[in-house]
Enzyme design. Structure first.
Site, PDB file in Angstrom:
ATOM      1  N   THR A 130     -40.650  11.639  -7.170  1.00  0.00           N
ATOM      2  CA  THR A 130     -41.183  12.083  -5.871  1.00  0.00           C
ATOM      3  C   THR A 130     -40.508  13.358  -5.372  1.00  0.00           C
ATOM      4  O   THR A 130     -41.025  14.008  -4.461  1.00  0.00           O
ATOM      5  CB  THR A 130     -40.932  11.001  -4.805  1.00  0.00           C
ATOM      6  OG1 THR A 130     -39.508  10.858  -4.643  1.00  0.00           O
ATOM      7  CG2 THR A 130     -41.520   9.659  -5.216  1.00  0.00           C
TER       8      THR A 130
ATOM      9  N   ASP B 120     -25.495  19.032 -13.827  1.00  0.00           N
ATOM     10  CA  ASP B 120     -25.284  18.880 -15.275  1.00  0.00           C
ATOM     11  C   ASP B 120     -24.415  20.008 -15.824  1.00  0.00           C
ATOM     12  O   ASP B 120     -23.565  19.785 -16.683  1.00  0.00           O
ATOM     13  CB  ASP B 120     -26.630  18.871 -16.010  1.00  0.00           C
ATOM     14  CG  ASP B 120     -27.332  17.529 -15.888  1.00  0.00           C
ATOM     15  OD1 ASP B 120     -26.652  16.531 -15.576  1.00  0.00           O
ATOM     16  OD2 ASP B 120     -28.553  17.485 -16.101  1.00  0.00           O
TER      17      ASP B 120
HETATM   18  C1  PRP Z   1     -29.613  18.969  -6.997  1.00  0.00           C
HETATM   19  C2  PRP Z   1     -28.831  19.935  -6.145  1.00  0.00           C
HETATM   20  C3  PRP Z   1     -29.308  19.607  -4.758  1.00  0.00           C
HETATM   21  C4  PRP Z   1     -30.758  19.228  -4.987  1.00  0.00           C
HETATM   22  C5  PRP Z   1     -31.623  20.362  -4.568  1.00  0.00           C
HETATM   23  O1  PRP Z   1     -29.035  17.715  -6.986  1.00  0.00           O
HETATM   24  O2  PRP Z   1     -27.441  19.841  -6.311  1.00  0.00           O
HETATM   25  O3  PRP Z   1     -28.592  18.551  -4.143  1.00  0.00           O
HETATM   26  O4  PRP Z   1     -30.897  18.996  -6.397  1.00  0.00           O
HETATM   27  O5  PRP Z   1     -32.961  20.023  -4.653  1.00  0.00           O
HETATM   28  P1  PRP Z   1     -33.915  19.899  -3.396  1.00  0.00           P
HETATM   29  O6  PRP Z   1     -33.665  21.105  -2.556  1.00  0.00           O
HETATM   30  O7  PRP Z   1     -35.284  19.903  -4.009  1.00  0.00           O
HETATM   31  O8  PRP Z   1     -33.631  18.619  -2.686  1.00  0.00           O
HETATM   32  P2  PRP Z   1     -29.623  16.480  -7.841  1.00  0.00           P
HETATM   33  O9  PRP Z   1     -30.619  15.730  -7.030  1.00  0.00           O
HETATM   34  O10 PRP Z   1     -30.085  17.006  -9.176  1.00  0.00           O
HETATM   35  O11 PRP Z   1     -28.391  15.511  -7.969  1.00  0.00           O
HETATM   36  P3  PRP Z   1     -27.002  15.703  -8.736  1.00  0.00           P
HETATM   37  O12 PRP Z   1     -26.196  16.696  -7.942  1.00  0.00           O
HETATM   38  O13 PRP Z   1     -26.429  14.340  -8.669  1.00  0.00           O
HETATM   39  O14 PRP Z   1     -27.277  16.183 -10.125  1.00  0.00           O
END
Ligand code: PRP
Ligand code: URA
Length: 209
Positions: free
Chosen positions: A108, A203
């Site tokens: 989502t 990552d």
């Molecule tokens: C990544 C990043 C942000 C988010 C940005 O985290 O560090 O928090 O995606 O995306 P958005 O603006 O569309 O919300 P992720 O959800 O991949 O989690 P992680 O840091 O645990 O890898």
């Protein structure tokens, strides 16, 4: 509308280019995130309030300046935001550190909150939220909501790379929160990744995948 500051200092741009390269190792990437956070921190802390303090040099009494009020709060969004904390702490070693755990549901793309641990008295501190990526904006918007619900009144948001879609959504959702970026990229792809971007920041920082 919240204020957007693009920190485009040549050192930041140079380091960001290295971060973007696919061949950059996790080790180098992590260092670069920290260095860029430090350089951005200089700009983000530019308007901190100062007060006068009487001191004595070896020669005479004088009035110096010191940062007034409660210590700053740095709040990384788990996980990738953790990579920016040390950069800020190298400028403000006495800052308090809170954590917000959020992940983007891969289907989502909506943020799911799983952790919130803040320092005391956050209503009296300037809270600086850090996360390298602002893609759809969902995570940052939700994290600011969490901070406000926890009592924060003065919040700044700092990301390294932002997509126009996310920036617009964030500024509309939180017009009272100033946003700092190192670069505004072109757009998002169908999976919510920033183009040209730098891939998955979490990552790349932690060497997962
Ligand atoms: C990544 C990043 C942000 C988010 C940005 O985290 O560090 O928090 O995606 O995306 P958005 O603006 O569309 O919300 P992720 O959800 O991949 O989690 P992680 O840091 O645990 O890898
Ligand atoms: N999160 C990331 O880590 N990278 C992107 O490009 C988008 C969201």
């Amino acid at each position: 509308m919240s204020k957007l500051t693009v920190c485009d200092h040549p050192l930041i741009q140079h380091k960001l280019t290295i971060m973007r390269k696919k061949e950059t190792s996790s080790h180098e990437f992590r260092e670069l995130v920290k260095e860029i956070a430090t350089l951005m921190g200089y700009e983000v802390t530019r308007d901190l309030e100062l007060s006068d303090i009487e001191i004595e040099t070896p020669l005479e009494k004088t009035i110096g300046k010191e940062i007034s009020g409660k210590k700053l709060g740095i709040v990384p969004i788990l996980r990738a935001g953790v990579g920016m904390v040390d950069g800020f702490l190298s400028l403000v070693p006495v800052a308090r550190v809170g954590y917000i755990g959020l992940y983007r549901d891969p289907e989502t793309l909506k943020p799911v909150t799983y952790y919130n641990k803040m320092p005391k008295d956050i209503s009296e501190r300037t809270m600086i939220l850090v996360d390298p990526m602002l893609a759809t904006g969902g995570s940052l918007i939700e994290a600011v909501r969490e901070l406000k619900n926890s009592g924060a009144k003065s919040i700044k948001a700092v990301c390294i790379v932002g997509a126009p879609e996310g920036i617009k959504a964030f500024q509309e959702a939180h017009p009272d929160v100033d946003l700092y970026l190192a670069a505004v990229d072109r757009c998002l792809n169908d999976h919510g990744y920033i183009l040209p971007g730098l891939g998955d920041a979490g990552d790349r920082i932690f060497g997962t995948k």
